[in-house]
Every structure is written in structure tokens, then in C-alpha cells.
Design an enzyme around this catalytic site. Structure first.
Site, PDB file in Angstrom:
ATOM      1  N   ASP A  74     -11.463  27.599  43.252  1.00 17.24           N
ATOM      2  CA  ASP A  74     -12.404  26.487  43.014  1.00 17.24           C
ATOM      3  C   ASP A  74     -13.324  26.660  41.802  1.00 17.24           C
ATOM      4  OD1 ASP A  74     -11.189  25.768  45.349  1.00 17.24           O
ATOM      5  OD2 ASP A  74     -13.023  25.571  46.527  1.00 17.24           O
ATOM      6  N   GLU A  80     -10.880  22.366  45.383  1.00 16.74           N
ATOM      7  CA  GLU A  80     -11.276  21.589  46.560  1.00 16.74           C
ATOM      8  C   GLU A  80     -11.473  20.133  46.157  1.00 16.74           C
ATOM      9  OE1 GLU A  80     -14.758  21.148  49.969  1.00 16.74           O
ATOM     10  OE2 GLU A  80     -14.819  22.858  48.592  1.00 16.74           O
ATOM     11  N   LYS A 119      -6.733  21.591  47.821  1.00 15.92           N
ATOM     12  CA  LYS A 119      -7.047  21.759  49.238  1.00 15.92           C
ATOM     13  C   LYS A 119      -8.148  20.786  49.662  1.00 15.92           C
ATOM     14  CE  LYS A 119     -10.053  25.758  48.249  1.00 15.92           C
ATOM     15  NZ  LYS A 119     -11.332  25.276  48.807  1.00 15.92           N
ATOM     16  N   LYS A 121     -12.329  23.998  53.014  1.00 13.90           N
ATOM     17  CA  LYS A 121     -12.894  25.191  52.400  1.00 13.90           C
ATOM     18  C   LYS A 121     -11.829  26.274  52.208  1.00 13.90           C
ATOM     19  CE  LYS A 121     -16.803  23.066  52.733  1.00 13.90           C
ATOM     20  NZ  LYS A 121     -17.252  22.276  51.562  1.00 13.90           N
ATOM     21  N   VAL A 141     -15.378  30.815  43.615  1.00 16.13           N
ATOM     22  CA  VAL A 141     -16.643  30.381  44.198  1.00 16.13           C
ATOM     23  C   VAL A 141     -16.397  29.424  45.383  1.00 16.13           C
ATOM     24  CG1 VAL A 141     -17.837  30.598  42.000  1.00 16.13           C
ATOM     25  CG2 VAL A 141     -16.799  28.415  42.564  1.00 16.13           C
ATOM     26  N   THR A 142     -17.382  29.337  46.274  1.00 18.23           N
ATOM     27  CA  THR A 142     -18.503  30.246  46.363  1.00 18.23           C
ATOM     28  C   THR A 142     -18.165  31.343  47.360  1.00 18.23           C
ATOM     29  OG1 THR A 142     -19.623  28.944  48.103  1.00 18.23           O
ATOM     30  CG2 THR A 142     -20.212  28.473  45.826  1.00 18.23           C
ATOM     31  N   CYS A 199     -15.895  28.999  50.356  1.00 16.25           N
ATOM     32  CA  CYS A 199     -14.444  28.894  50.166  1.00 16.25           C
ATOM     33  C   CYS A 199     -13.761  30.246  50.000  1.00 16.25           C
ATOM     34  CB  CYS A 199     -14.147  27.985  48.981  1.00 16.25           C
ATOM     35  SG  CYS A 199     -14.680  26.277  49.258  1.00 16.25           S
ATOM     36  N   GLN A 254     -17.300  47.557  58.802  1.00 19.30           N
ATOM     37  CA  GLN A 254     -16.501  48.063  59.926  1.00 19.30           C
ATOM     38  C   GLN A 254     -15.103  48.504  59.489  1.00 19.30           C
ATOM     39  OE1 GLN A 254     -17.142  45.881  63.776  1.00 19.30           O
ATOM     40  NE2 GLN A 254     -18.158  44.374  62.447  1.00 19.30           N
TER      41      GLN A 254
END
Length: 225
Positions: A24, A72, A129, A132, A157-158, A162, A202
Site C-alpha cells: 500500500d 487498498e 485488495k 486491510k 504501510v501502515t 495493513c 514470544q
């Protein structure tokens, strides 16, 4: 194989089965006078990712890596834009309204297209698309499968919207994702920082994070090996 110095540990992949996915980088989000700026955002925060991303893009092209761009936006009659998205918030301009660079987030409009500095080359896949994430309502998944792609290097971005949605969806589908910290950006620096921390937390719950310099070093080493 390349090995990139990343968090939480080395990211390894085969360039032949790796795609650079640039999300994007559109005029309406990144350029002065575009939709993003009309909402009161500082677009310089997004434009700062362009120079490092240009270097990554040039290197990826020179090594023959698959390059994929996303945008987008919606079809002109907005039939692929659900009311929950169209009506949310209280912006001065909504999706489909006439804006400084054409109708907001409508395919084919000037503002919907990718900035000149990162313009796709002929033959590079461009995924339009409606949401997002890059998988929803698109051929992104089948295109990856057709190309034998198993790893994604993600930029654009961002970071918290997205980029994050695409990485999360890719992780659920079994793709290994490396997010480039200086080639992703947000209008909100704190969101950018935390979003990157969430990806690598994690033990890499969604993927890996590294600066573009680490990727370029790995690709350069691979090229001379």
C-alpha cells in the site's frame, strides 16, 4: 540460502522461494495533499520509508526475487466496500468521495496508485485488495502458491494496520515472514514501535523483524558466495 540478523533470531530463507511484498505505498497515503494528509496525518512519517525501500527493491530485482505490490481500494461502485468500513469514523472525506487526487480509495484513480519512486515494473504482480489484509478477497494466496513462495519479506504501510494484518494472515497460512523495520511506517510512531515488537514477541509469534541493512548484507553475501 540467506541468513538475516533479526529479532528474535536469524531469519533464513531461500531467495528463490521468497517474495518481497510491498504493501500500500499509494499516493493517497504517502504524498502531501493526499487522503492521509486530509485526515490530519503527517505523511513525512510514511515517506521516510521510501529511500530504504528503494534500495531493498533495487536489490531484490537485481537478484531475481519475486516482487509483489498491493493497493487498498475499491471498485468504482463500492460494491466491495462493506458499510462497516464505509461508514466508520467521522472523516471529512469518505471512501468514494472526490479527493485531492481523485475519488478516495477507488481503483483507477490517481491517488490509488503507487508512488512513482516505487512504481511496479512490467511483470511484477500488483494485488488490488478491498480490505486491510492481502489475502482477503484477492488472488494473493493462489499467486504465492503458483510461484512456490514459502517466505515473505514485508514492507509498506501502515505497520499496525495493513502490514500487521497481512503478516498475521500469512503466519496462519504457514508462511515465514520477515518485516523490515525501517521499510514500514505509521502515522503514529508509538503504534509502529509496538506493532514491530508484537511480531517478534514470544519467540517470533508472527515472524521476524530486522532493519533493511541486515537484509541487504545477507543478500550481498549470497550474491558473492
Amino acid at each position: 540460502m540467506i541468513s538475516v540478523d533479526a529479532a528474535p533470531g536469524a531469519f533464513t530463507s531461500d531467495p528463490a522461494t521468497t517474495a518481497l511484498v510491498i504493501i500500500d505505498m499509494q499516493r493517497d497515503f504517502c504524498e502531501p495533499g493526499g487522503f492521509g494528509e486530509t485526515l490530519g496525518n503527517d505523511v513525512s512519517l510514511l515517506r521516510s520509508v521510501i529511500p530504504p525501500l528503494q534500495r531493498v527493491l533495487a536489490t531484490a530485482r537485481s537478484t531475481g526475487m519475486t516482487v509483489i505490490h498491493t493497493r487498498e481500494g475499491h471498485v468504482p461502485d463500492l460494491s466491495d466496500c462493506p458499510p462497516a468500513k464505509l461508514n466508520r469514523g467521522n472523516p471529512t472525506l469518505r471512501i468514494g468521495d472526490p479527493g485531492p487526487k481523485g475519488r478516495i480509495l477507488v481503483r483507477g484513480e490517481y491517488g490509488h496508485d503507487i508512488v512513482d519512486e516505487l512504481a511496479p515494473l512490467p511483470g511484477e504482480l500488483v494485488v488490488d485488495k478491498p480490505g486491510k489484509g492481502s489475502f482477503h478477497g484477492t488472488a494473493f494466496g493462489p499467486e504465492l502458491e503458483a510461484r512456490g513462495i514459502t517466505s515473505l519479506i514485508v514492507a509498506g504501510v501502515t505497520t499496525e494496520v495493513c502490514v500487521h494484518t497481512t503478516v498475521r494472515e500469512a503466519n496462519d497460512r504457514g508462511y515465514e515472514c520477515l518485516v523490515l523495520s525501517d521499510c514500514t511506517g505509521s502515522y503514529f510512531p508509538e503504534f509502529h514501535r509496538v506493532a514491530l515488537e508484537m511480531i517478534a514477541a514470544q519467540g517470533g509469534i508472527f515472524g521476524w523483524v530486522a532493519p533493511s541493512s541486515a537484509l541487504l548484507a545477507a543478500l550481498t553475501t549470497e550474491a558473492v558466495a
